[in-house]
Structure formats: structure tokens, C-alpha cells
Write a protein that holds these residues in place. Structure first.
Motif, mmCIF file in Angstrom:
data_model
loop_
_atom_site.group_PDB
_atom_site.id
_atom_site.type_symbol
_atom_site.label_atom_id
_atom_site.label_comp_id
_atom_site.label_asym_id
_atom_site.label_seq_id
_atom_site.Cartn_x
_atom_site.Cartn_y
_atom_site.Cartn_z
ATOM 1 N N GLY A 147 0.790 -1.229 0.000
ATOM 2 C CA GLY A 147 0.000 0.000 0.000
ATOM 3 C C GLY A 147 0.813 1.265 0.000
ATOM 4 N N GLY A 148 2.125 1.120 0.092
ATOM 5 C CA GLY A 148 3.004 2.280 0.009
ATOM 6 C C GLY A 148 3.510 2.827 1.331
ATOM 7 N N SER A 149 3.185 2.190 2.425
ATOM 8 C CA SER A 149 3.715 2.637 3.713
ATOM 9 C C SER A 149 5.180 2.259 3.814
ATOM 10 N N THR A 150 5.969 3.175 4.355
ATOM 11 C CA THR A 150 7.417 2.971 4.370
ATOM 12 C C THR A 150 7.992 3.021 5.774
ATOM 13 N N ILE A 151 9.108 2.336 5.921
ATOM 14 C CA ILE A 151 9.920 2.382 7.147
ATOM 15 C C ILE A 151 11.360 2.580 6.711
ATOM 16 N N TYR A 152 12.058 3.482 7.384
ATOM 17 C CA TYR A 152 13.466 3.744 7.087
ATOM 18 C C TYR A 152 14.329 3.574 8.333
ATOM 19 N N ALA A 153 15.551 3.130 8.104
ATOM 20 C CA ALA A 153 16.531 3.179 9.177
ATOM 21 C C ALA A 153 16.778 4.649 9.513
ATOM 22 N N ASP A 154 16.995 4.921 10.782
ATOM 23 C CA ASP A 154 17.209 6.317 11.198
ATOM 24 C C ASP A 154 18.357 6.970 10.427
ATOM 25 N N SER A 155 19.366 6.191 10.123
ATOM 26 C CA SER A 155 20.565 6.744 9.500
ATOM 27 C C SER A 155 20.341 7.224 8.068
ATOM 28 N N VAL A 156 19.245 6.791 7.440
ATOM 29 C CA VAL A 156 19.017 7.168 6.038
ATOM 30 C C VAL A 156 17.820 8.086 5.851
ATOM 31 N N LYS A 157 17.099 8.342 6.918
ATOM 32 C CA LYS A 157 15.909 9.193 6.806
ATOM 33 C C LYS A 157 16.271 10.562 6.234
ATOM 34 N N GLY A 158 15.494 11.001 5.287
ATOM 35 C CA GLY A 158 15.722 12.299 4.666
ATOM 36 C C GLY A 158 16.692 12.261 3.493
#
Length: 121
Positions: free
Chosen positions: A54-65
Motif C-alpha cells: 500500500g506504500g507505507s514505508t519504514i526507514y533506518a534512522d541513518s538514512v531518513k531524509g
């Protein structure tokens, strides 16, 4: 038989960008989550980013942004846009997909063989 094939890795200078692609093919009924992981020499494999159907995402803190994961459900493909890369992000990047091979099959995780990303300082 299911295959996940990654592409787009390579050598880039610090601060540069790369876009990874991963296409899933074969006997696929449905794909739940898709994601990217990486493993640097001497380190454990770690999560980079995941995305649901559905397009929900999770990122590692180190790569956010800096990184963005998107998928094309019609093509069974997931992409990882990586910006402002750092030398310590040098690693083999692996694609992962949690998928079913038939309506009654139990979802199972599949992995690609990985693509090397090298960030020079």
C-alpha cells in the motif's frame, strides 16, 4: 521459481547519488512487503528501508531524509533512491520481498543476490 534481481549499484563519490532497482519475477501470486537491506564487510545485514504493497514505508534512522523507497506494483519492482551517500554506507545492498507463490501458499521471504555500492571519500 522466484527471482529477485538487483541493479544500479556502483562506485560513487561521497555526497553523490545512486538509484537501485529490484525486479521480482517468476511464480508470484502476490507481494506483501518489499525492502532493501545492506551488509558491510564484517558487519551484520541491516535494514535500510521497507515498503508495503500500500506504500507505507519504514526507514533506518541513518538514512531518513536522504533515501527514498518506492515500488511499482504492476512491475513487481522496488527502487531505492540514495542521495548524499557517505563512505560508511559502502556495502552490498540486498533486495527482499515477502511474497506468495499461490493463493494458498504461506508468505515467504525471498532475497536477491545483492549489488555492490561503494562510496569513495
Amino acid at each position: 521459481q522466484v527471482q529477485l534481481v538487483e541493479s544500479g549499484g556502483g562506485l560513487v563519490q561521497a555526497g553523490g547519488s545512486l538509484r537501485l532497482s529490484c525486479a521480482a519475477s517468476g511464480r508470484i501470486f502476490s507481494i506483501n512487503d518489499m525492502g532493501w537491506y545492506r551488509q558491510a564487510p564484517g558487519k551484520q545485514r541491516e535494514l535500510v528501508a521497507t515498503i508495503t504493497s500500500g506504500g507505507s514505508t519504514i526507514y533506518a534512522d541513518s538514512v531518513k531524509g536522504r533515501f527514498a523507497i518506492v515500488r511499482d506494483n504492476a512491475k513487481n519492482t522496488v527502487y531505492l533512491q540514495m542521495n548524499s551517500l557517505k563512505p560508511d554506507e559502502t556495502a552490498v545492498y540486498y533486495c527482499n520481498a515477502d511474497l506468495k507463490t499461490s493463493r494458498i501458499a504461506v508468505p515467504k521471504a525471498y532475497w536477491g543476490r545483492g549489488t555492490q555500492v561503494t562510496v569513495s571519500s
